[in-house]
Scaffold this active site. Sequence first.
Site, short mmCIF file in Angstrom:
data_model
loop_
_atom_site.label_atom_id
_atom_site.label_comp_id
_atom_site.label_asym_id
_atom_site.label_seq_id
_atom_site.Cartn_x
_atom_site.Cartn_y
_atom_site.Cartn_z
N HIS A 13 -2.53 -5.06 -0.28
CA HIS A 13 -1.06 -4.59 0.28
C HIS A 13 -0.09 -5.13 -0.80
O HIS A 13 -0.35 -6.31 -1.35
CB HIS A 13 -0.83 -5.25 1.66
CG HIS A 13 0.21 -4.25 2.10
ND1 HIS A 13 1.66 -4.36 2.03
CD2 HIS A 13 0.38 -3.21 3.00
CE1 HIS A 13 2.50 -3.78 2.69
NE2 HIS A 13 1.56 -2.88 3.30
N ASP A 66 -4.76 0.03 7.88
CA ASP A 66 -5.34 1.30 7.91
C ASP A 66 -7.09 1.18 7.68
O ASP A 66 -7.59 2.10 8.01
CB ASP A 66 -4.98 2.03 6.62
CG ASP A 66 -3.46 2.72 6.89
OD1 ASP A 66 -3.23 2.81 8.28
OD2 ASP A 66 -2.60 2.53 6.12
N1 CMC Z 1 -10.09 -2.57 -4.19
C1 CMC Z 1 -10.24 -3.46 -5.38
N2 CMC Z 1 -9.43 -3.92 -6.13
C2 CMC Z 1 -7.97 -3.95 -5.88
C3 CMC Z 1 -7.72 -3.18 -4.39
C4 CMC Z 1 -8.71 -2.83 -3.62
N3 CMC Z 1 -8.47 -2.10 -2.77
N4 CMC Z 1 -6.18 -3.68 -4.45
C5 CMC Z 1 -5.99 -3.89 -5.57
N5 CMC Z 1 -6.90 -4.40 -6.26
C6 CMC Z 1 -6.78 -5.03 -7.26
C7 CMC Z 1 -6.35 -4.41 -8.83
O1 CMC Z 1 -7.31 -3.72 -9.29
C8 CMC Z 1 -5.45 -5.29 -9.52
O2 CMC Z 1 -6.41 -6.01 -10.46
P1 CMC Z 1 -5.89 -6.39 -11.66
O3 CMC Z 1 -4.99 -7.58 -11.59
O4 CMC Z 1 -7.47 -7.02 -12.37
O5 CMC Z 1 -5.50 -5.19 -12.50
C9 CMC Z 1 -4.91 -6.25 -8.66
O6 CMC Z 1 -5.96 -6.23 -7.49
C10 CMC Z 1 -3.63 -6.21 -8.12
O7 CMC Z 1 -3.35 -4.76 -7.62
P2 CMC Z 1 -2.24 -3.92 -7.68
O8 CMC Z 1 -2.66 -2.19 -7.66
O9 CMC Z 1 -1.53 -4.02 -8.90
O10 CMC Z 1 -1.44 -4.28 -6.57
P3 CMC Z 1 -0.60 -3.47 -5.75
O11 CMC Z 1 0.41 -4.58 -4.77
O12 CMC Z 1 0.53 -2.61 -6.80
O13 CMC Z 1 -1.21 -2.42 -4.69
C11 CMC Z 1 -2.18 -1.41 -3.08
C12 CMC Z 1 -1.14 -2.51 -3.47
C13 CMC Z 1 -1.99 -1.28 -1.27
C14 CMC Z 1 -1.63 0.00 -3.44
C15 CMC Z 1 -3.56 -1.52 -3.62
O14 CMC Z 1 -3.98 -2.88 -3.00
C16 CMC Z 1 -4.68 -0.35 -2.93
O15 CMC Z 1 -4.73 0.46 -3.76
N6 CMC Z 1 -5.10 -0.55 -1.96
C17 CMC Z 1 -6.08 0.47 -1.69
C18 CMC Z 1 -5.29 1.48 -0.78
C19 CMC Z 1 -4.83 1.08 0.63
O16 CMC Z 1 -5.43 0.40 1.18
N7 CMC Z 1 -3.61 1.29 0.80
C20 CMC Z 1 -3.11 1.16 2.02
C21 CMC Z 1 -1.82 0.05 2.21
S1 CMC Z 1 -1.47 -0.17 3.75
C22 CMC Z 1 -0.64 0.85 4.51
C23 CMC Z 1 0.66 1.29 4.03
O17 CMC Z 1 1.79 0.32 4.25
O18 CMC Z 1 1.02 2.53 3.39
#
Ligand code: CMC
Length: 435
Positions: free
Chosen positions: A313, A370
């Site tokens: 998240h 989710d």
């Molecule tokens: N699986 C594997 N690796 C992950 C994941 C994941 N679900 N989420 C983040 N990472 C890794 C990512 O690859 C990155 O690695 P590195 O630092 O080596 O590049 C690191 O963790 C940070 O990720 P980020 O994408 O920069 O983090 P963010 O805060 O921008 O993204 C997120 C948050 C929710 C978009 C992301 O965690 C994700 O894509 N999760 C899966 C989708 C999901 O479950 N979304 C629902 C969110 S809750 C409902 C809502 O409020 O909408």
Amino acid sequence: MANDTLLIKHSGTGKQVEYPLLKSTLGADTVEIRNLYRDLGCFTHDPGFVATASCTSKITYIDGDNGILLYRGYPIEQLAEHCEFTEVAYLLMHGELPNERELLDFDLEISDRAIIHESLRKFFDGFHYDAHPMAMLVGVVGSLSAFYHSEMNIKDPVQRLRAATRMIGKMPTIAAASYRHSVGRPFVYPRMDLNYCENFLNMMFSRSSQNYIDQDHYIDQDFVKALNLLFILHADHEQNASTSTVRLAASTGANPYACVAAGIAALWGPAHGGANEAVLNMLAEIGSVDNVPKYIAKAKDSEDPFRLMGFGHRVYKNFDPRATIIRKTCHEVLSKTQTNDPLFELALAVEEHALKDEYFIEKKLYPNVDFYSGIIYKALGIPVDMFTVMFAIARTSGWVAHWLEMMEEASTPISRPRQLYVGPAQRDLAAIKNR
Ligand code: CMC
């Protein structure tokens, strides 16, 4: 309001300016930098708005490090345990919990507004049978503006409140109609004798030969309770992508139906509200508990685009308090429905593996709301492609609350971010034959 300040020095020109730090009630203070370009001639660069407060708000507070979520100051755990969804919607919109009389009136107004115009109902006939319910939802909610043309004075607080309540009232009807259309079943009209969640379940699942609610007016209250809980947990989440989209659209003076339709479109993405659907699709792809280590390895592989859906998240870097609440309900609903769904066993295996894995621990990736919501929806009989629609029904209360809050402000400048331009410098074009 301003006490401390932040000193910013431009190392090139030596010029320095002091900006006020605006005090928050809870959480991080915010540096007021709107004059930065005027003072120092530069912008701030913050893709994804990781460190940018786009507005001031009194609605929802999140402490991502400690897993705290408050609606109007009330902890999500207390609201989830004691409230009806409409009570929470009232709280988000009005700032205070309703008393009995106020809730009764609000519920009555919501039920009264649940019906949709017959012409709007016919819109569904124009969609192909396999249209995604989110595609129908975006279109039909946006079209509401065509039905309330004379009531769209966004400067009028009475009309604003009416539009907000109208959307909360109509959303379950439109959502259920999208589903009924996709399975070729006739539309079921909303009923005023049912509460918000009962009414939705009835509109979804009634058949002409068999009412969802039986003759004794019995409706499974455990299902209603689970749905009520899910709606409360998804009602608001401060400046998430869809809410920010609603605010951005609203900053142009667009009508509230168009703004909420824009929010629905933003919610659809798999990184946001589409994640609950993506979780179920991911579990189907993993297939069996034996394959879990392979998929965990894929999620960790930076060369592989696969991510563990329902994990991580932007704000919660400890745990998602909504996931903690929902996990318990997930077990209850599954034991109630006697569902020995292998997907649930698989979900638990994914959760267990990931929580023990160094990569997920180090990056603070925990199951989010989710991860579990889809499993509950599935147990309630809601089809997978309706999951994000369910999220949209609940989040409408948050979207309209933010829209109302924004409209009450004395001035709402149009949202117009700037950019760091990295394209070609100015150049002269060559005649086409010389290129
Ligand atoms: N699986 C594997 N690796 C992950 C994941 C994941 N679900 N989420 C983040 N990472 C890794 C990512 O690859 C990155 O690695 P590195 O630092 O080596 O590049 C690191 O963790 C940070 O990720 P980020 O994408 O920069 O983090 P963010 O805060 O921008 O993204 C997120 C948050 C929710 C978009 C992301 O965690 C994700 O894509 N999760 C899966 C989708 C999901 O479950 N979304 C629902 C969110 S809750 C409902 C809502 O409020 O909408």
